[in-house]
Enzyme design. Structure first.
Site, PDB file in Angstrom:
ATOM      1  N   LYS A   1      10.345 -61.286  20.697  1.00 46.04           N
ATOM      2  CA  LYS A   1       9.228 -60.744  20.401  1.00 46.04           C
ATOM      3  C   LYS A   1       8.687 -60.689  19.031  1.00 46.04           C
ATOM      4  CE  LYS A   1       6.660 -58.072  23.055  1.00 46.04           C
ATOM      5  NZ  LYS A   1       6.534 -58.445  24.563  1.00 46.04           N
TER       6      LYS A   1
ATOM      7  N   LEU B   1      -5.714 -49.187  35.727  1.00 41.78           N
ATOM      8  CA  LEU B   1      -6.394 -50.298  36.437  1.00 41.78           C
ATOM      9  C   LEU B   1      -6.791 -51.432  35.581  1.00 41.78           C
ATOM     10  CD1 LEU B   1      -8.652 -48.343  39.085  1.00 41.78           C
ATOM     11  CD2 LEU B   1      -6.334 -49.360  39.349  1.00 41.78           C
ATOM     12  N   GLY B   2      -6.037 -51.859  34.678  1.00 39.05           N
ATOM     13  CA  GLY B   2      -6.432 -53.010  33.657  1.00 39.05           C
ATOM     14  C   GLY B   2      -6.260 -54.244  34.440  1.00 39.05           C
TER      15      GLY B   2
ATOM     16  N   VAL C   1      -3.340 -56.006  35.050  1.00 38.20           N
ATOM     17  CA  VAL C   1      -2.507 -56.089  36.067  1.00 38.20           C
ATOM     18  C   VAL C   1      -2.879 -54.812  36.904  1.00 38.20           C
ATOM     19  CG1 VAL C   1       0.062 -56.115  36.464  1.00 38.20           C
ATOM     20  CG2 VAL C   1      -0.673 -56.776  34.523  1.00 38.20           C
ATOM     21  N   GLY C   2      -2.900 -53.671  36.679  1.00 36.34           N
ATOM     22  CA  GLY C   2      -2.918 -52.675  37.680  1.00 36.34           C
ATOM     23  C   GLY C   2      -4.254 -52.906  38.636  1.00 36.34           C
ATOM     24  N   GLY C   3      -5.237 -53.458  37.915  1.00 37.04           N
ATOM     25  CA  GLY C   3      -6.556 -53.800  38.944  1.00 37.04           C
ATOM     26  C   GLY C   3      -6.263 -54.676  39.940  1.00 37.04           C
TER      27      GLY C   3
ATOM     28  N   ASP D   1      -7.268 -44.191  35.683  1.00 35.66           N
ATOM     29  CA  ASP D   1      -7.542 -44.828  34.440  1.00 35.66           C
ATOM     30  C   ASP D   1      -8.021 -43.909  33.260  1.00 35.66           C
ATOM     31  OD1 ASP D   1      -7.499 -48.137  33.630  1.00 35.66           O
ATOM     32  OD2 ASP D   1      -8.293 -46.947  32.300  1.00 35.66           O
TER      33      ASP D   1
ATOM     34  N   ASN E   1       5.668 -51.822  31.008  1.00 36.48           N
ATOM     35  CA  ASN E   1       6.814 -51.998  30.391  1.00 36.48           C
ATOM     36  C   ASN E   1       7.563 -50.685  29.836  1.00 36.48           C
ATOM     37  OD1 ASN E   1       7.195 -55.016  30.200  1.00 36.48           O
ATOM     38  ND2 ASN E   1       5.602 -55.209  28.747  1.00 36.48           N
TER      39      ASN E   1
END
Ligand SMILES: NC(=O)c1ccc[n+]([C@@H]2O[C@H](COP(=O)([O-])OP(=O)(O)OC[C@H]3O[C@@H](n4cnc5c(N)ncnc54)[C@H](O)[C@@H]3O)[C@@H](O)[C@H]2O)c1
Length: 338
Positions: A72, A175-176, A178-180, A197, A254
């Protein structure tokens, strides 16, 4: 226990900012892990993040069956940078990675995106997810979302005896990128949705997919089949676990557990938790399949589907041994990485 192979903390020659690269493991091959550009109270907090997130990448790659380890990059900012400082920091990241001689490659993470990989890539070839127009595989979130839905099917199979999503209920938190996409895919599969969100602008997507809009707290404690954390980490704590009314928790966010022992609290409440480092592996799986192995879309899709098979194995091991999915996943990681 100290387990990282190499940690570089360097004052960026162009930016003067602390550039931190943690290489946790190269036991299986080149270490992979995104570049996080974030404001921290102190650079040492950025170091702690890099140590934790790079170890999680080793787990993610091992369980995804990739010939890679975990790493990372963190650029620890004290305040949001202007454009010139941001460019300088990304150049510094490229320089530090290039100096590592190929043991580690980076990609996007919180605070960076595919375009930034072009800037890092001006200093090193060890970078994934440049835009497709620049020869990379682009945004990793579609792969992460498809992998998450494969994971949700495995969760439904383990908990309800069928992988079907039709008629099942899900609460998607965040709902970004990925979530969207996850919300859209679930809606297309006939699922019932509660979504939340902190950004009110995301409500338009909720309406579009026919979801019930809720506050983040309401969504987390909704009486649904599965809660799908898709925003920030640390959402599962002793207090929040006590308030859950779902049968399972599985999502791409994560580091969902505040501490590893919270997995035991979920288990004690009879709530099935899918380890996030398995659920969220679709991005790195798709990027390496496209950029390293030049696989076809059908091959990539099969790999993403494999996330469901891996989870199924983990749930079966946990059920057989009477342990948690986390413990079963740890056993598989140790078998692979040592
Ligand atoms: N993008 C990827 O390919 C990828 C890969 C692996 C893991 N992840 C993880 O998935 C999660 C989401 O990633 P993303 O790329 O979609 O990020 P993003 O920044 O695009 O989306 C996050 C969304 O969550 C919302 N949010 C923030 N705090 C919230 C809260 N308390 N409650 C509800 N919503 C909140 C934000 O407004 C935003 O819409 C992160 O934890 C990320 O580390 C992403």
């Amino acid at each position: 226990m100290f387990s990282h192979e190499r940690i570089i903390i360097r004052r960026g020659p162009e930016s003067g900012l602390p550039i931190i690269v943690a290489v946790h493991s190269t036991a299986l091959g080149q270490a992979l892990g995104g570049c996080r550009l974030a404001v921290y109270p102190d650079w040492a907090d950025g170091l702690a993040d890099a140590l934790r997130l790079s170890a999680a990448m080793t787990d993610k790659c091992a369980l995804a069956g990739l010939p890679n380890g975990g790493g990372k990059t963190v650029v620890a900012l004290s305040s949001p940078p202007d454009d010139a400082m941001r460019q300088a920091a990304l150049h510094d990241v490229g320089t530090v990675i290039e100096d590592l001689g190929g043991i580690y490659a980076t990609g996007p993470d919180v605070g960076t995106g595919p375009d930034d990989m072009v800037t890092i890539g001006s200093r090193t070839g060890n970078v994934f997810c440049r835009p497709t127009s620049a020869g990379g595989s682009g945004d990793s979130s579609p792969g992460t979302a498809v992998g998450t839905v494969a994971a949700l099917r495995a969760v439904c199979a383990a908990r309800f005896g069928s992988p079907a999503l039709d008629g099942r209920s899900f609460a998607v938190l965040g709902l970004g990128r990925v979530g969207g996409r996850v919300a859209r895919l679930l809606s297309e599969a006939g699922a019932k949705l509660v979504v939340a969100d902190v950004d009110p602008a995301r409500r338009a997507l909720a309406d579009e997919v026919g979801a019930t809009w809720a506050t983040p707290d309401e969504a987390l404690t909704a009486a649904v089949d599965v809660v799908v954390p898709s925003a920030l980490g640390g959402v599962l704590t002793p207090a929040s676990v006590a308030a859950l009314r779902c049968s399972a928790v599985a999502g791409p966010a994560n580091n969902q557990l505040d501490t590893p022992s919270t997995a035991d609290l979920l288990h004690a409440r009879g709530i099935l938790w899918a380890p996030d480092y398995v659920v969220s592996a679709g991005g790195v799986i798709a990027a390496t399949a496209v950029e390293l192995r030049h696989e076809t879309p059908a091959q990539v899709a099969a790999r993403l589907d494999g996330i469901g098979d891996t989870l199924g194995r983990i749930f079966a091991m946990a059920a057989r041994d009477g342990g948690t999915p986390s413990t079963a996943a740890r056993t598989l990681i140790t078998q692979r990485v040592g």
